[in-house]
Design a protein around this motif. Structure first.
Motif, PDB file in Angstrom:
ATOM      1  N   LEU A 136      12.585  32.330  36.876  1.00 33.26           N
ATOM      2  CA  LEU A 136      12.731  30.897  36.615  1.00 33.26           C
ATOM      3  C   LEU A 136      11.396  30.300  36.207  1.00 33.26           C
ATOM      4  O   LEU A 136      10.366  30.555  36.839  1.00 33.26           O
ATOM      5  CB  LEU A 136      13.275  30.176  37.850  1.00 33.26           C
ATOM      6  N   TYR A 137      11.418  29.486  35.141  1.00 35.07           N
ATOM      7  CA  TYR A 137      10.192  28.898  34.617  1.00 35.07           C
ATOM      8  C   TYR A 137      10.282  27.375  34.621  1.00 35.07           C
ATOM      9  O   TYR A 137      11.271  26.798  34.162  1.00 35.07           O
ATOM     10  CB  TYR A 137       9.932  29.367  33.180  1.00 35.07           C
ATOM     11  N   GLY A 138       9.247  26.740  35.130  1.00 34.34           N
ATOM     12  CA  GLY A 138       9.168  25.288  35.127  1.00 34.34           C
ATOM     13  C   GLY A 138       7.724  24.853  35.307  1.00 34.34           C
ATOM     14  O   GLY A 138       6.911  25.580  35.882  1.00 34.34           O
ATOM     15  N   VAL A 139       7.411  23.671  34.808  1.00 34.68           N
ATOM     16  CA  VAL A 139       6.070  23.096  34.945  1.00 34.68           C
ATOM     17  C   VAL A 139       6.193  21.753  35.672  1.00 34.68           C
ATOM     18  O   VAL A 139       7.117  20.988  35.415  1.00 34.68           O
ATOM     19  CB  VAL A 139       5.411  22.892  33.561  1.00 34.68           C
ATOM     20  N   GLY A 140       5.266  21.477  36.587  1.00 29.83           N
ATOM     21  CA  GLY A 140       5.298  20.212  37.314  1.00 29.83           C
ATOM     22  C   GLY A 140       6.516  20.109  38.214  1.00 29.83           C
ATOM     23  O   GLY A 140       6.803  21.016  38.995  1.00 29.83           O
ATOM     24  N   SER A 141       7.264  19.008  38.092  1.00 28.52           N
ATOM     25  CA  SER A 141       8.446  18.826  38.930  1.00 28.52           C
ATOM     26  C   SER A 141       9.513  19.871  38.625  1.00 28.52           C
ATOM     27  O   SER A 141      10.321  20.223  39.491  1.00 28.52           O
ATOM     28  CB  SER A 141       9.019  17.414  38.754  1.00 28.52           C
ATOM     29  N   CYS A 160      14.763  37.112  42.685  1.00 30.49           N
ATOM     30  CA  CYS A 160      14.297  35.959  41.910  1.00 30.49           C
ATOM     31  C   CYS A 160      12.781  35.806  42.004  1.00 30.49           C
ATOM     32  O   CYS A 160      12.184  36.143  43.023  1.00 30.49           O
ATOM     33  CB  CYS A 160      14.919  34.660  42.428  1.00 30.49           C
ATOM     34  N   THR A 161      12.197  35.250  40.961  1.00 35.16           N
ATOM     35  CA  THR A 161      10.783  34.888  40.992  1.00 35.16           C
ATOM     36  C   THR A 161      10.588  33.553  40.294  1.00 35.16           C
ATOM     37  O   THR A 161      11.328  33.207  39.371  1.00 35.16           O
ATOM     38  CB  THR A 161       9.897  35.936  40.300  1.00 35.16           C
ATOM     39  N   ALA A 162       9.575  32.811  40.743  1.00 31.95           N
ATOM     40  CA  ALA A 162       9.151  31.570  40.082  1.00 31.95           C
ATOM     41  C   ALA A 162       7.669  31.390  40.382  1.00 31.95           C
ATOM     42  O   ALA A 162       7.275  31.306  41.543  1.00 31.95           O
ATOM     43  CB  ALA A 162       9.953  30.376  40.578  1.00 31.95           C
ATOM     44  N   TYR A 163       6.851  31.364  39.352  1.00 32.65           N
ATOM     45  CA  TYR A 163       5.405  31.231  39.514  1.00 32.65           C
ATOM     46  C   TYR A 163       4.934  29.895  38.955  1.00 32.65           C
ATOM     47  O   TYR A 163       5.387  29.456  37.896  1.00 32.65           O
ATOM     48  CB  TYR A 163       4.672  32.366  38.795  1.00 32.65           C
ATOM     49  N   SER A 164       3.995  29.269  39.648  1.00 37.79           N
ATOM     50  CA  SER A 164       3.420  28.017  39.159  1.00 37.79           C
ATOM     51  C   SER A 164       2.323  28.284  38.134  1.00 37.79           C
ATOM     52  O   SER A 164       2.048  27.456  37.269  1.00 37.79           O
ATOM     53  CB  SER A 164       2.843  27.201  40.322  1.00 37.79           C
ATOM     54  N   ASP A 165       1.698  29.459  38.233  1.00 29.57           N
ATOM     55  CA  ASP A 165       0.613  29.823  37.323  1.00 29.57           C
ATOM     56  C   ASP A 165       1.177  30.317  35.992  1.00 29.57           C
ATOM     57  O   ASP A 165       2.015  31.228  35.961  1.00 29.57           O
ATOM     58  CB  ASP A 165      -0.256  30.913  37.970  1.00 29.57           C
ATOM     59  N   SER A 172       5.299  37.970  34.275  1.00 25.79           N
ATOM     60  CA  SER A 172       6.648  38.201  34.777  1.00 25.79           C
ATOM     61  C   SER A 172       7.639  38.326  33.621  1.00 25.79           C
ATOM     62  O   SER A 172       8.517  39.193  33.620  1.00 25.79           O
ATOM     63  CB  SER A 172       7.051  37.058  35.705  1.00 25.79           C
ATOM     64  N   ALA A 173       7.490  37.474  32.614  1.00 27.02           N
ATOM     65  CA  ALA A 173       8.415  37.466  31.476  1.00 27.02           C
ATOM     66  C   ALA A 173       8.356  38.765  30.685  1.00 27.02           C
ATOM     67  O   ALA A 173       9.387  39.288  30.249  1.00 27.02           O
ATOM     68  CB  ALA A 173       8.105  36.280  30.564  1.00 27.02           C
ATOM     69  N   VAL A 174       7.161  39.300  30.498  1.00 25.42           N
ATOM     70  CA  VAL A 174       7.022  40.507  29.679  1.00 25.42           C
ATOM     71  C   VAL A 174       7.580  41.735  30.394  1.00 25.42           C
ATOM     72  O   VAL A 174       7.838  42.765  29.765  1.00 25.42           O
ATOM     73  CB  VAL A 174       5.544  40.732  29.280  1.00 25.42           C
ATOM     74  N   ASN A 175       7.782  41.625  31.698  1.00 26.13           N
ATOM     75  CA  ASN A 175       8.341  42.732  32.472  1.00 26.13           C
ATOM     76  C   ASN A 175       9.854  42.629  32.673  1.00 26.13           C
ATOM     77  O   ASN A 175      10.440  43.423  33.416  1.00 26.13           O
ATOM     78  CB  ASN A 175       7.643  42.835  33.827  1.00 26.13           C
ATOM     79  N   LEU A 176      10.483  41.660  32.035  1.00 26.60           N
ATOM     80  CA  LEU A 176      11.941  41.559  32.081  1.00 26.60           C
ATOM     81  C   LEU A 176      12.558  42.567  31.117  1.00 26.60           C
ATOM     82  O   LEU A 176      11.890  43.084  30.219  1.00 26.60           O
ATOM     83  CB  LEU A 176      12.401  40.139  31.719  1.00 26.60           C
ATOM     84  N   GLN A 204      11.901  40.893  25.045  1.00 26.44           N
ATOM     85  CA  GLN A 204      12.134  42.069  25.889  1.00 26.44           C
ATOM     86  C   GLN A 204      13.629  42.340  26.103  1.00 26.44           C
ATOM     87  O   GLN A 204      14.000  43.270  26.821  1.00 26.44           O
ATOM     88  CB  GLN A 204      11.456  41.880  27.251  1.00 26.44           C
ATOM     89  N   GLY A 205      14.466  41.522  25.488  1.00 22.34           N
ATOM     90  CA  GLY A 205      15.908  41.721  25.579  1.00 22.34           C
ATOM     91  C   GLY A 205      16.598  40.930  26.669  1.00 22.34           C
ATOM     92  O   GLY A 205      17.816  41.042  26.847  1.00 22.34           O
ATOM     93  N   ALA A 206      15.837  40.120  27.423  1.00 22.99           N
ATOM     94  CA  ALA A 206      16.426  39.340  28.509  1.00 22.99           C
ATOM     95  C   ALA A 206      17.288  38.208  27.955  1.00 22.99           C
ATOM     96  O   ALA A 206      17.050  37.703  26.855  1.00 22.99           O
ATOM     97  CB  ALA A 206      15.335  38.770  29.404  1.00 22.99           C
ATOM     98  N   LYS A 207      18.293  37.794  28.747  1.00 24.75           N
ATOM     99  CA  LYS A 207      19.111  36.640  28.393  1.00 24.75           C
ATOM    100  C   LYS A 207      18.425  35.367  28.885  1.00 24.75           C
ATOM    101  O   LYS A 207      17.684  35.386  29.867  1.00 24.75           O
ATOM    102  CB  LYS A 207      20.500  36.751  29.030  1.00 24.75           C
ATOM    103  N   VAL A 208      18.686  34.253  28.205  1.00 24.65           N
ATOM    104  CA  VAL A 208      18.015  32.992  28.532  1.00 24.65           C
ATOM    105  C   VAL A 208      19.032  31.892  28.832  1.00 24.65           C
ATOM    106  O   VAL A 208      19.947  31.653  28.041  1.00 24.65           O
ATOM    107  CB  VAL A 208      17.089  32.535  27.383  1.00 24.65           C
ATOM    108  N   ILE A 209      18.856  31.251  29.983  1.00 19.00           N
ATOM    109  CA  ILE A 209      19.626  30.060  30.348  1.00 19.00           C
ATOM    110  C   ILE A 209      18.663  28.880  30.331  1.00 19.00           C
ATOM    111  O   ILE A 209      17.571  28.959  30.898  1.00 19.00           O
ATOM    112  CB  ILE A 209      20.248  30.198  31.751  1.00 19.00           C
ATOM    113  N   THR A 210      19.056  27.795  29.703  1.00 17.29           N
ATOM    114  CA  THR A 210      18.200  26.613  29.639  1.00 17.29           C
ATOM    115  C   THR A 210      18.892  25.420  30.275  1.00 17.29           C
ATOM    116  O   THR A 210      20.068  25.163  30.010  1.00 17.29           O
ATOM    117  CB  THR A 210      17.833  26.267  28.177  1.00 17.29           C
TER     118      THR A 210
END
Length: 288
Positions: A136-141, A160-165, A172-176, A204-210
């Motif tokens: 999961l990717y997000g910035v700020g809130s 699951c993973t979510a990193y603030s950095d 993390s994304a390149v290892n999907l 990398q072939g991963a699926k994306v949900i937005t």
């Protein structure tokens, strides 16, 4: 659920001039438009029938008749659920702040429910169900929302993973891989860091949900499933208040759908994690 007027309002900033006048007229006279022919609407907004038809198809409807049918349904829902629109001003009382913030949060949830497409929702939760790993990717809130999702999904045994950095997000994304899912959380749909992460994940072939606002954005073009949320922020409701509430609600819906898909298994993991948390709390409270 259709969210017709919300789609129209969001489209004003992006459509061509000939279609923009159509959108603006619809926003000003929605009840009248329901009873018009395509020729009447075109004449009233000094446009052409072709522009009206292009506009309706451009925002996701089969044509003007389909648009009017959905608009009529939208207006009936609004008449039942629309709250009095209020804004905050400097010097407002605490009582008024309490009322306005609560009403606007409720309105955001109601508007978002109209925008949620059932087929996209089914697609999104099935992708999550089948995923070996969820990033999961997000910035700020939006990062806070991603962290909330991690806590929920891990309790039903989803990795699951979510990193603030930002650098860790890219790592993390390149290892999907093809069996993994990237979830992008960005109300604007244009957050540069998140866009870069999902491009890497996609490569990398991963699926994306937005999870984003209703608009044609760079992020939506990269998505395998798109979940729209509605929000209206102003100077006195900063920090993405209403969009945060609407997005958290979508996360709750996805989590609950996944848990119910494998009810017995999810319940087993929920009980086990609850027991472990209780045990750690008891040990932490003992005197040494």
């Amino acid at each position: 659920m259709n969210g017709v007027l919300y789609r129209v309002r969001e489209s004003v900033a992006t459509v061509k001039p000939a279609e923009k006048v159509v959108a603006q007229y619809i926003l000003q006279h929605p009840e009248d438009v329901v009873g018009m022919s395509v020729q009447q609407l075109a004449a009233n907004c000094y446009s052409s029938p072709a522009a009206v038809l292009r506009y309706c198809k451009g925002i996701g409807y089969e044509g003007f008749k389909d648009f009017k049918l959905k608009l009529a349904g939208d207006l009936s829902i609004i008449s039942m659920h629309e709250l009095e629109k209020e804004t905050l001003e400097p010097g407002d009382s605490l009582e008024n702040i309490m009322s306005v913030i609560t009403k606007n949060n409720i309105q955001s949830l109601t508007d978002s429910l109209q925008l949620l497409d059932l087929e996209e929702l089914k697609k999104a939760y099935q992708l999550l169900m089948d995923a070996n790993k969820i990033d999961l990717y997000g910035v700020g809130s939006s990062y806070l929302i991603a962290s909330d999702a991690v806590q929920k999904f891990m309790r039903i045994n989803k990795v699951c993973t979510a990193y603030s950095d930002f650098h860790m997000q890219r790592v993390s994304a390149v290892n999907l891989g093809p069996d993994d899912v990237a979830v992008a959380i960005s109300y604007s749909g244009e957050t540069t860091q998140i866009l870069e992460c999902i491009r890497v994940a996609k490569s990398q072939g991963a699926k994306v949900i937005t999870i984003t606002k209703y608009a044609d954005t760079p992020m939506s073009a990269l998505s395998d499933a798109i979940l729209f949320v509605a929000a209206k922020e102003d100077d006195f409701r900063s920090a993405a208040m209403t969009s945060r509430m609407a997005t958290l609600n979508v996360i709750d819906i996805l989590y609950t759908a996944c848990a119910h898909e494998q009810y017995d298994d999810a319940l087993f993991h929920l009980r086990r994690t609850h027991e472990v948390i209780q045990q750690s709390g008891e040990k932490g409270g003992r005197k040494t």
